[in-house]
Write an enzyme that holds these catalytic residues in place. Structure first.
Site, PDB file in Angstrom:
ATOM      1  CG  MET A  85      -1.924  -1.200   1.137  1.00  0.00           C
ATOM      2  SD  MET A  85      -3.019  -1.342   2.555  1.00  0.00           S
ATOM      3  CE  MET A  85      -4.056   0.098   2.331  1.00  0.00           C
ATOM      4  CG  HIS A  86       0.819   3.715   2.247  1.00  0.00           C
ATOM      5  ND1 HIS A  86      -0.471   4.161   2.415  1.00  0.00           N
ATOM      6  CD2 HIS A  86       1.116   3.000   3.364  1.00  0.00           C
ATOM      7  CE1 HIS A  86      -0.936   3.761   3.586  1.00  0.00           C
ATOM      8  NE2 HIS A  86      -0.003   3.042   4.179  1.00  0.00           N
ATOM      9  CG  ASP A 242      -0.132  -5.291   1.524  1.00  0.00           C
ATOM     10  OD1 ASP A 242      -0.814  -4.391   2.060  1.00  0.00           O
ATOM     11  OD2 ASP A 242       1.109  -5.315   1.612  1.00  0.00           O
TER      12      ASP A 242
END
Length: 476
Positions: A85-86, A242
């Protein structure tokens, strides 16, 4: 007749996993492939997305080969994907990256977080999350200020798995579970915040269209199909981050909590509302509606790997040190904030520390202190969740497989741990989204738990150790 299968692709920080499962839920094949994370300067973390693609090709082909060896002819009916993520991938109109991807661990955007702290209170509250420099919005602001030519060349600002889907289908897009973690998302309204983008001076045109996580985002292109060894036009799901993908696979329910340890660590509970909690992240699930709260630890396996490399030890030796010596590592304390820290420290400039060393301190002492430091940081993060941890907690992630570390975690957290037997929970969650995108029933998941790990007699001994740890964190 060919066996109908689902393909789940999990794009991690340092490697990709591919999982082939039958539409009946039977595991058929699995493989992974690695790629490097490059840190050209302290606090930077980048990867060439082209390496993601080549690794994905290797992993998918190997997983399919294993599936065909096990089940004979195997036809992929749909593809789902999830990812770290990010981060930020800037791609041009043709989908080509205009620079290397910036990852979640990257700290360079700390200098631009003032743009977010300066937002009007109402607008800032609608973002509903702590400010983290590795999130997509701050990274995009940094690129706009320091690499304006790259920002000008970009058509899309994408999250990692969204770029991979673009490479698979030729269509740009995202979905709520990842987009809600960008600091450009109106959490209560469940959509992009044009107002926030304008306030931090970012062009809304870079934000991709949003689809439900289980929607078909497009069909596999002929070129991508040839490389992967899959038939063209197979539907590809929008996917998920995820963590929410893993929650699909493990079936976390309200009132339960899950601790996952990998490169970082996450303590997750489901939430009935999107109401923000200080220091805690609130993101969309990968279901049609819903939220989860996450206390995020930035330095878990990544810190242990650093210690392992520094001392030239193996993973087994590192984990086995958890069973040596008494709680507290003879007074040695390891604060694992090597890349800053998130919940509840919220300081991208935080640094690690190893204190309390004496002449009698040896290699085993330092290894045990490292494991304790990671476990204590998970406890510190969990303390920020409303109500803390329930008496029983699910345990997942590759970093929790060793029995000695499980026992240490149970003692430090003071709760009964229920290890989940799913080797690739995120990839399995991606496969579930693939089924949804293809209009197929969700394959059944035989979720097995290993023997519960209960806190031992030494659990109470960690109370003063935790107090000492908190003091070291306070001192910085």
């Amino acid at each position: 007749m060919a066996v109908r299968a689902l393909l789940g692709i999990d794009l991690g920080t340092s490697g990709v996993k591919a999982l082939v499962t039958g539409v009946d839920g039977a595991a058929l094949g699995e493989a992974d492939a690695e790629y490097p994370v490059v840190s050209a300067r302290p606090g930077w973390a980048e990867t060439d997305p082209g390496l993601w693609w080549s690794a994905t090709v290797r992993a998918v082909r190997a997983a399919l080969a294993g599936a065909r060896e096990r089940a004979g002819d195997c036809a992929v009916a749909a593809i789902g994907l999830d990812g770290q993520m990010h981060g930020l991938v800037l791609a041009d109109a043709a989908g080509r990256p205009v620079r290397p991807a910036l990852l979640w661990a990257d700290q360079r955007a700390a200098a631009v977080l003032g743009r977010w702290t300066g937002l009007p209170a109402g607008l800032r509250g609608r973002l509903a999350n702590p400010l983290v420099p590795g999130m997509t919005g701050p990274l995009l602001r940094w690129v706009a200020e320091h690499e304006p030519e790259a920002a000008a060349a970009a058509r899309w600002a994408l999250l990692p798995k969204d770029w991979l889907r673009l490479r698979l289908t030729g269509a740009a897009g995202t979905e709520p579970s990842d987009a809600s973690a960008t600091l450009l998302w109106d959490v209560p309204a469940d959509g992009w915040s044009a107002e926030a983008a304008a306030a931090v001076d970012l062009p809304e045109r870079l934000l991709p269209p949003v689809l439900p996580s289980g929607a078909a985002a497009g069909g596999l292109t002929a070129a991508a199909a040839r490389e992967l060894g899959v038939a063209p036009d197979v539907p590809v799901a929008a996917g998920a981050g995820d963590t929410p993908a893993a929650l699909l696979a493990t079936g976390l329910r309200p009132g339960q909590a899950q601790v996952t340890v990998g490169s970082g660590a996450q303590v997750v509970t489901l939430a009935g509302t999107a109401e923000p909690v200080p220091g805690v992240h609130v993101y969309r699930t990968a279901t049609a509606a819903g939220w989860y709260r996450m206390a995020a630890v930035q330095n878990a396996g990544i810190a242990l790997d650093w210690v392992r490399g520094l001392l030239g030890t193996s993973w087994p030796e590192l984990y086995e040190s958890a069973d040596t010596g008494a709680p507290g590592a003879d007074g040695v304390t390891f604060v694992p904030h090597l890349t800053g820290e998130r919940t509840p420290v919220l300081d991208p400039a935080a640094t690690g520390a190893l204190s309390g060393l004496r002449l009698a301190s040896d290699r085993g002492t330092v290894l045990r202190a490292a494991l304790e430091g990671v476990a204590l940081s998970v406890r510190h993060a969990a303390s920020a969740l409303p109500g803390g941890l329930p008496p029983q907690v699910r345990l997942a992630g590759g970093g929790t497989r060793h029995p000695a570390f499980r026992r240490l975690l149970a003692d430090v957290l003071g709760v009964e741990l229920h290890p989940v037997r799913l080797r690739s929970a995120s990839a399995l969650g991606a496969a579930l989204l693939a089924a949804e995108a293809a209009g197929l029933p969700a394959p059944p998941i035989a979720l097995e738990e290993a023997e519960p790990v209960r806190p031992g007699e030494r659990s109470a001994d960690y109370e003063p150790v935790f107090a000492r740890y908190l003091e070291r964190v306070r001192l910085g």
